[in-house]
Design an enzyme around this catalytic site. Structure first.
Site, PDB file in Angstrom:
ATOM      1  N   HIS A 201      33.272  37.537  42.857  1.00 44.86           N
ATOM      2  CA  HIS A 201      33.869  36.217  42.676  1.00 44.86           C
ATOM      3  C   HIS A 201      34.684  36.218  41.397  1.00 44.86           C
ATOM      4  O   HIS A 201      34.301  36.850  40.422  1.00 44.86           O
ATOM      5  CB  HIS A 201      32.775  35.132  42.595  1.00 44.86           C
ATOM      6  CG  HIS A 201      33.295  33.775  42.873  1.00 44.86           C
ATOM      7  ND1 HIS A 201      33.887  33.001  41.908  1.00 44.86           N
ATOM      8  CD2 HIS A 201      33.343  33.055  44.024  1.00 44.86           C
ATOM      9  CE1 HIS A 201      34.277  31.859  42.454  1.00 44.86           C
ATOM     10  NE2 HIS A 201      33.964  31.871  43.736  1.00 44.86           N
TER      11      HIS A 201
ATOM     12  N   HIS B 122      39.347  34.282  50.487  1.00 43.48           N
ATOM     13  CA  HIS B 122      38.854  32.936  50.118  1.00 43.48           C
ATOM     14  C   HIS B 122      37.887  32.500  51.231  1.00 43.48           C
ATOM     15  O   HIS B 122      36.931  33.214  51.522  1.00 43.48           O
ATOM     16  CB  HIS B 122      40.081  32.028  49.956  1.00 43.48           C
ATOM     17  CG  HIS B 122      39.825  30.682  49.365  1.00 43.48           C
ATOM     18  ND1 HIS B 122      38.650  30.297  48.782  1.00 43.48           N
ATOM     19  CD2 HIS B 122      40.646  29.578  49.273  1.00 43.48           C
ATOM     20  CE1 HIS B 122      38.754  29.042  48.359  1.00 43.48           C
ATOM     21  NE2 HIS B 122      39.950  28.579  48.661  1.00 43.48           N
TER      22      HIS B 122
ATOM     23  N   ASP C 222      29.739  33.078  50.797  1.00 47.01           N
ATOM     24  CA  ASP C 222      30.059  33.484  52.163  1.00 47.01           C
ATOM     25  C   ASP C 222      29.155  34.590  52.698  1.00 47.01           C
ATOM     26  O   ASP C 222      29.232  34.931  53.875  1.00 47.01           O
ATOM     27  CB  ASP C 222      31.518  33.972  52.234  1.00 47.01           C
ATOM     28  CG  ASP C 222      32.484  32.830  51.986  1.00 47.01           C
ATOM     29  OD1 ASP C 222      32.270  31.758  52.570  1.00 47.01           O
ATOM     30  OD2 ASP C 222      33.444  33.011  51.221  1.00 47.01           O
TER      31      ASP C 222
HETATM   32  N1  CMC Z   1      33.987  44.885  47.302  1.00 48.91           N
HETATM   33  C1  CMC Z   1      34.288  45.978  46.590  1.00 48.91           C
HETATM   34  N2  CMC Z   1      34.884  45.957  45.395  1.00 48.91           N
HETATM   35  C2  CMC Z   1      35.181  44.762  44.879  1.00 48.91           C
HETATM   36  C3  CMC Z   1      34.893  43.562  45.560  1.00 48.91           C
HETATM   37  C4  CMC Z   1      34.273  43.652  46.811  1.00 48.91           C
HETATM   38  N3  CMC Z   1      33.972  42.556  47.490  1.00 48.91           N
HETATM   39  N4  CMC Z   1      35.308  42.523  44.807  1.00 48.91           N
HETATM   40  C5  CMC Z   1      35.839  43.035  43.698  1.00 48.91           C
HETATM   41  N5  CMC Z   1      35.762  44.398  43.732  1.00 48.91           N
HETATM   42  C6  CMC Z   1      36.182  45.326  42.690  1.00 48.91           C
HETATM   43  C7  CMC Z   1      37.706  45.477  42.671  1.00 48.91           C
HETATM   44  O1  CMC Z   1      38.127  46.549  43.493  1.00 48.91           O
HETATM   45  C8  CMC Z   1      37.939  45.743  41.197  1.00 48.91           C
HETATM   46  O2  CMC Z   1      37.583  47.090  40.942  1.00 48.91           O
HETATM   47  P1  CMC Z   1      38.428  47.961  39.870  1.00 48.91           P
HETATM   48  O3  CMC Z   1      38.200  47.267  38.550  1.00 48.91           O
HETATM   49  O4  CMC Z   1      37.866  49.330  39.955  1.00 48.91           O
HETATM   50  O5  CMC Z   1      39.861  47.879  40.301  1.00 48.91           O
HETATM   51  C9  CMC Z   1      36.917  44.863  40.499  1.00 48.91           C
HETATM   52  O6  CMC Z   1      35.835  44.734  41.437  1.00 48.91           O
HETATM   53  C10 CMC Z   1      37.445  43.500  40.122  1.00 48.91           C
HETATM   54  O7  CMC Z   1      37.918  42.881  41.319  1.00 48.91           O
HETATM   55  P2  CMC Z   1      39.182  41.951  41.427  1.00 48.91           P
HETATM   56  O8  CMC Z   1      39.754  42.072  42.817  1.00 48.91           O
HETATM   57  O9  CMC Z   1      40.107  42.200  40.269  1.00 48.91           O
HETATM   58  O10 CMC Z   1      38.504  40.531  41.227  1.00 48.91           O
HETATM   59  P3  CMC Z   1      39.166  39.137  41.526  1.00 48.91           P
HETATM   60  O11 CMC Z   1      38.514  38.182  40.603  1.00 48.91           O
HETATM   61  O12 CMC Z   1      40.643  39.227  41.499  1.00 48.91           O
HETATM   62  O13 CMC Z   1      38.741  38.864  43.031  1.00 48.91           O
HETATM   63  C11 CMC Z   1      37.528  38.197  44.932  1.00 48.91           C
HETATM   64  C12 CMC Z   1      37.713  38.029  43.415  1.00 48.91           C
HETATM   65  C13 CMC Z   1      36.567  37.128  45.420  1.00 48.91           C
HETATM   66  C14 CMC Z   1      38.878  37.989  45.632  1.00 48.91           C
HETATM   67  C15 CMC Z   1      36.979  39.622  45.210  1.00 48.91           C
HETATM   68  O14 CMC Z   1      35.732  39.794  44.586  1.00 48.91           O
HETATM   69  C16 CMC Z   1      36.868  39.903  46.721  1.00 48.91           C
HETATM   70  O15 CMC Z   1      37.837  40.324  47.324  1.00 48.91           O
HETATM   71  N6  CMC Z   1      35.652  39.669  47.330  1.00 48.91           N
HETATM   72  C17 CMC Z   1      35.511  39.831  48.765  1.00 48.91           C
HETATM   73  C18 CMC Z   1      36.049  38.611  49.483  1.00 48.91           C
HETATM   74  C19 CMC Z   1      35.131  37.442  49.357  1.00 48.91           C
HETATM   75  O16 CMC Z   1      33.932  37.536  49.552  1.00 48.91           O
HETATM   76  N7  CMC Z   1      35.724  36.270  49.045  1.00 48.91           N
HETATM   77  C20 CMC Z   1      34.984  34.998  48.962  1.00 48.91           C
HETATM   78  C21 CMC Z   1      34.941  34.475  47.556  1.00 48.91           C
HETATM   79  S1  CMC Z   1      33.766  33.147  47.347  1.00 48.91           S
HETATM   80  C22 CMC Z   1      34.267  31.848  48.388  1.00 48.91           C
HETATM   81  C23 CMC Z   1      35.646  31.401  48.208  1.00 48.91           C
HETATM   82  O17 CMC Z   1      36.209  31.366  47.148  1.00 48.91           O
HETATM   83  O18 CMC Z   1      36.209  31.028  49.221  1.00 48.91           O
END
Ligand code: CMC
Length: 425
Positions: free
Chosen positions: A304, A265, A360
């Site tokens: 996201h 987050h 971010d």
């Molecule tokens: N790098 C590599 N792979 C990723 C990333 C990433 N940053 N984000 C998602 N994926 C992949 C994930 O491994 C999954 O792949 P697969 O379908 O093969 O298993 C797919 O994309 C879907 O990801 P998810 O984890 O199911 O998506 P989510 O909606 O649960 O998670 C998230 C959203 C923001 C937690 C995630 O994208 C992430 O961890 N991003 C990096 C951390 C980040 O930048 N967070 C800030 C978010 S914006 C500001 C805020 O909210 O505070």
């Protein structure tokens, strides 16, 4: 489109009709859904497809990359508005008139100082305490100083404590920063605005009057506007959830600060900078990308839950990066970030998963250029998000539909069994 959803129970074959509510997302109410008298629950880890409330504060269209506060596009607010004007908008639903804004600014200014005894609490932290830990503990401690916050059903008490918190958050953040640097605290100065007062509390040395470059003050203002609210994200859901058991604003915001701290987050901005430093140079980007694709790393600042398009906040921040670097000189890590983004926007791994830069991805580069250490980055997110948390808290408290947050579970443990005495195990 139909306003009822027909579903068939897989076991009994009985047809049911679910009303679809009129909302920005089409949603159906499943509060009390049962078949033949037996309740049926939905299983939705991470609430990927569950609306927890009705809200009129922030609108996001993740497919189109749209973010609006009370209907106003965030880009327009970032261009024309101030953070305190946006905070008023979030809390009151309309832009303030000139007199309202002046009175609001004066109110916030009057609440900037911290209670003296809070400094004793700060003194008890280790010298290298993470400022988010200080922020979380101190916002919770505010309830001991301002117990009238428990009168949250009284609009006057709510408004007073909201203003107190918005006023004090930058002071708390600046004190946490200076404690880490073993520098004396600089008190708020009423002759400065919200953002330049924050900068003087952080960076003032021996000079008579600290004066940040106005373009840098504006960059902080824009970053604060962009971070002010983001509907039902993890920290806001934490705020609402803690509010639902009948808590005051400070306790709820403390929970929000804790949720925000996580690297998935708000902590992502700190994690992005650490990632860029670890990669170090552009030639090492392909190796890092291979690691991400092999599941050994995450590309922090990418992806996201809601945006399946470029995060509109990231676009504004990317432009601000150029403006800030014109003044501070270019951070060499910018090249690494740009190279990562290039891969992110073209490589099939990211394209097929619709992973785009989020808020971010570039903000940490600006924060570093402004002179902040990475551990302060999430604090810089928490200060403006306090306005959003307070608005969401107020909306929750005044929502006749509100209920204590209490999700169901699907039990996967052992069936009933009898206790086994120690000597028989
Ligand atoms: N790098 C590599 N792979 C990723 C990333 C990433 N940053 N984000 C998602 N994926 C992949 C994930 O491994 C999954 O792949 P697969 O379908 O093969 O298993 C797919 O994309 C879907 O990801 P998810 O984890 O199911 O998506 P989510 O909606 O649960 O998670 C998230 C959203 C923001 C937690 C995630 O994208 C992430 O961890 N991003 C990096 C951390 C980040 O930048 N967070 C800030 C978010 S914006 C500001 C805020 O909210 O505070």
């Amino acid at each position: 489109m139909a306003d009822v959803l027909q579903i068939r129970h897989p076991a009994t074959g009985v047809e049911h009709e679910l009303a679809i509510t009129d909302a920005t997302i089409r949603a159906t109410e499943l509060r009390q859904f049962s078949v033949d008298g037996a309740p049926i629950a939905t299983y939705d880890p991470g609430y990927v497809n569950t609306a927890s409330c009705r809200s009129s504060i922030t609108y996001i269209d993740g497919e189109a990359g749209v973010l609006e506060y009370r209907g106003y596009p965030v880009q327009q607010l970032a261009e024309h508005s101030t953070f305190l004007e946006v905070a008023w908008l979030l809390l009151n639903g309309e832009l303030p008139g000139a007199d309202e804004l002046a009175a609001w600014e004066e109110t916030i200014t009057s609440h900037r100082r911290l209670p003296d005894k809070l400094k004793t609490l700060l003194a008890g932290f280790p010298y290298d305490a993470h400022p988010m830990s200080i922020l979380m503990a101190s916002t919770a401690a505010f309830f001991s100083f301002y117990p009238d916050a428990q009168n949250f059903t009284d609009p006057e008490a709510r408004a007073l404590n909201t203003a107190r918190l918005i006023g004090k958050m930058p002071t708390l953040a600046a004190f946490a920063y200076r404690k880490g640097k073993a520098k004396p605290y600089i008190n708020p100065d009423d002759s400065y605005g919200y953002c330049d007062n924050f900068l003087q509390m952080l960076f003032k040395q021996a000079e008579r009057r600290y004066q940040a470059d106005p373009r840098l003050v504006r960059a902080v203002e824009v970053l604060f506007i962009l971070h002010a609210d983001h509907e039902q994200n993890c920290s806001t859901s934490a705020v609402r959830s803690v509010a639902s058991s009948g808590n005051d604003l400070y306790t709820c915001v403390s929970a929000g600060v804790g949720a925000l701290h996580g690297p998935l987050h708000g902590g992502a901005n700190e994690a992005v900078l650490r990632m860029l430093r670890e990669i170090g140079t552009v030639d090492r980007v392909p190796e890092f990308i291979e690691g991400v694709k092999a599941g050994r790393a995450r590309m922090m600042g990418f992806g996201h839950r809601v945006y399946k398009n470029y995060d509109p906040r990231a676009r504004v921040i990317k432009k601000a990066v150029d403006d800030v670097f014109e003044i501070t000189g270019v951070n060499p890590l910018l090249q690494v970030a740009q190279e990562l983004e290039k891969y992110g926007l073209t490589d099939d791994y990211f394209v097929s998963r619709r992973l785009y830069p989020n808020v971010d991805f570039y903000s940490g580069l600006i924060y570093e250029a402004l002179g902040f250490p990475p551990e302060m980055f999430t604090v810089l997110f928490a200060i403006p998000r306090t306005a959003g948390w307070a608005a969401q808290y107020q909306e929750f408290i005044t929502d006749p539909d509100n209920k204590i947050a209490r999700p169901k579970q699907i039990y996967t443990g052992s069936a009933r069994r009898d206790y086994v005495p120690m000597d028989a195990r």
